[in-house]
Design an enzyme around this catalytic site. Structure first.
Site, PDB file in Angstrom:
ATOM      1  CB  THR A 312      -0.926   0.007   1.230  1.00 54.35           C
ATOM      2  OG1 THR A 312      -1.710  -1.197   1.242  1.00 54.35           O
ATOM      3  CG2 THR A 312      -1.857   1.204   1.205  1.00 54.35           C
ATOM      4  CG  HIS A 359       3.467  -6.470   0.352  1.00 52.85           C
ATOM      5  ND1 HIS A 359       2.555  -6.349  -0.665  1.00 52.85           N
ATOM      6  CD2 HIS A 359       2.775  -6.284   1.511  1.00 52.85           C
ATOM      7  CE1 HIS A 359       1.363  -6.104  -0.151  1.00 52.85           C
ATOM      8  NE2 HIS A 359       1.471  -6.069   1.164  1.00 52.85           N
TER       9      HIS A 359
END
Length: 387
Positions: A312, A359
């Site tokens: 994010t 991620h």
């Protein structure tokens, strides 16, 4: 005859010795006009080649500052790193320490070039958020991650969308993108963050109370991970007062939800929108545009960031690069130690670790380091100066 030969041999030896002596003296004089090559250990703990300078006369004696040479070495290492390799935490921390000793300069040309690349790829100014001017009633939107699933934009969904991108005043002059890294604890960055024209935050982090000294409390946009809401407010309608009280800490902010990233996120994202609207809350729910996120993933993949999904933080940083003239990052630190090698928590408010392999955090961080060094954005690490 023998005496004559011996005399001749002695003369040859004496001549050779004299020639060698003259040559030695000449070389020593010539060598004194140079800094002798070798190694020098900088005050930053690195060993690097010493630069050779030729000294011809005092009037045209020129040297480059040691710091410039040192920073060029740092730049060379940053630009030649292979993101296919894995590097240790200590390697990254050492690199950041090296950068900390190089003066940061804003470079508008590099900034404009990078912004143009982002705009050509993704056009966040128009496509960052799903709105009525980039979406029509009756179309099917493909989910960002679940590419085989689609959702029909009905009249009801269409009415949830803002008429246009809800960023009045763009481009903003200076923006702060606040990550949640443990490096923010005891940083004293709160005042500096709150002085920004627009503040982005990630995943509903705490901003009230004592932590505001380090992280500030101004918020213009905050992302919302639906899994966080599902954990805390399993039945949102039954605990809506608790939820509304918590989000009131974010002022008149936009709550950005990934309603169209996973089908499992859709219902809870829409429910947040309804609760805020029904209770006339100051906060407004908006949604990531899945096409924007897909294009953004391709953009960063082309730069070596390969992951199941971008973090994010990188998504928001990318959007900020298009929406703002200057971008400063705070709390972007995916490591378990600070610059001095002391252990720190993963977040400034807890030590909950992310799912492994989800991620590509170190690779993302290295991209941010490169942008910092090029003067495209500024990465704030450690304590902020008091103003």
């Amino acid at each position: 005859m023998r005496g004559h030969n011996m005399k001749k041999t002695l003369l040859v030896l004496l001549g050779t010795s004299l020639l060698l002596f003259v040559l030695t003296v000449w070389l020593s004089i010539g060598e004194s006009a140079h800094y002798r090559p070798g190694t020098v250990t900088s005050t930053f703990g690195l060993v690097k080649p010493e630069v050779n300078f030729i000294v011809t006369s005092q009037s045209n004696y020129t040297t480059s500052p040691v710091n410039n040479s040192y920073c060029r070495d740092v730049q060379d290492r940053l630009l030649t790193v292979s993101l296919k390799k894995r590097y240790s935490e200590d390697y990254y921390i050492q690199t950041v320490n090296d950068l900390q000793n190089c003066t940061w300069h804003k470079r508008p040309e590099e900034r404009s070039k990078f912004r143009l690349d982002l705009s050509s790829c993704c056009n966040g100014v128009k496509n960052f958020i799903v709105s009525q001017n980039n979406t029509s009633v009756g179309i099917n939107i493909t989910y960002e991650v679940e590419s085989k699933k689609r959702i029909l934009i009905t009249e009801e969904i269409y009415r949830m969308l803002p008429k246009s991108q809800p960023f009045d005043g763009t481009p903003f002059k200076q923006c702060a993108v606040v990550g949640n890294g443990g490096i923010l604890a005891n940083s004293g960055c709160g005042v500096e963050i709150d002085q920004s024209d627009f503040v982005f935050r990630c995943n509903l982090p705490p901003t009230s109370g004592n932590v505001s000294v380090d992280v500030g409390n101004k918020t213009n946009l905050v992302t919302v991970n639906p899994s966080i809401i599902s954990q805390k407010y399993r039945k949102l309608n039954k605990v809506k007062n608790v939820f509304l009280k918590y989000v009131s800490n974010y002022g008149n902010s936009l709550l950005l939800l990934p309603a169209f990233s996973y089908s499992s996120n859709t219902a809870i994202s829409f429910e947040v929108h309804r609760v805020l609207e029904k209770n006339q809350a100051k906060q407004k729910a908006v949604f990531f545009h899945p096409n924007y996120l897909k294009n953004l993933a391709k953009f960063w993949k082309g730069k070596g960031v390969r992951a199941y999904r971008l973090s994010t933080g990188l998504m928001i940083t990318s959007a900020a690069m298009e929406l703002c003239e200057e971008v400063i990052l705070y709390g972007f630190w995916p490591f378990s130690k600070d610059l001095e090698g002391k252990p720190i928590s993963h977040h400034y408010y807890d030590n909950m670790l992310p799912k492994p392999g989800f991620h590509a955090m170190p690779k993302e961080f290295y991209q941010v380091l490169q942008l910092h060094h090029k003067g495209v954005l500024r990465l704030q690490i450690g304590k902020c100066e008091k103003r």
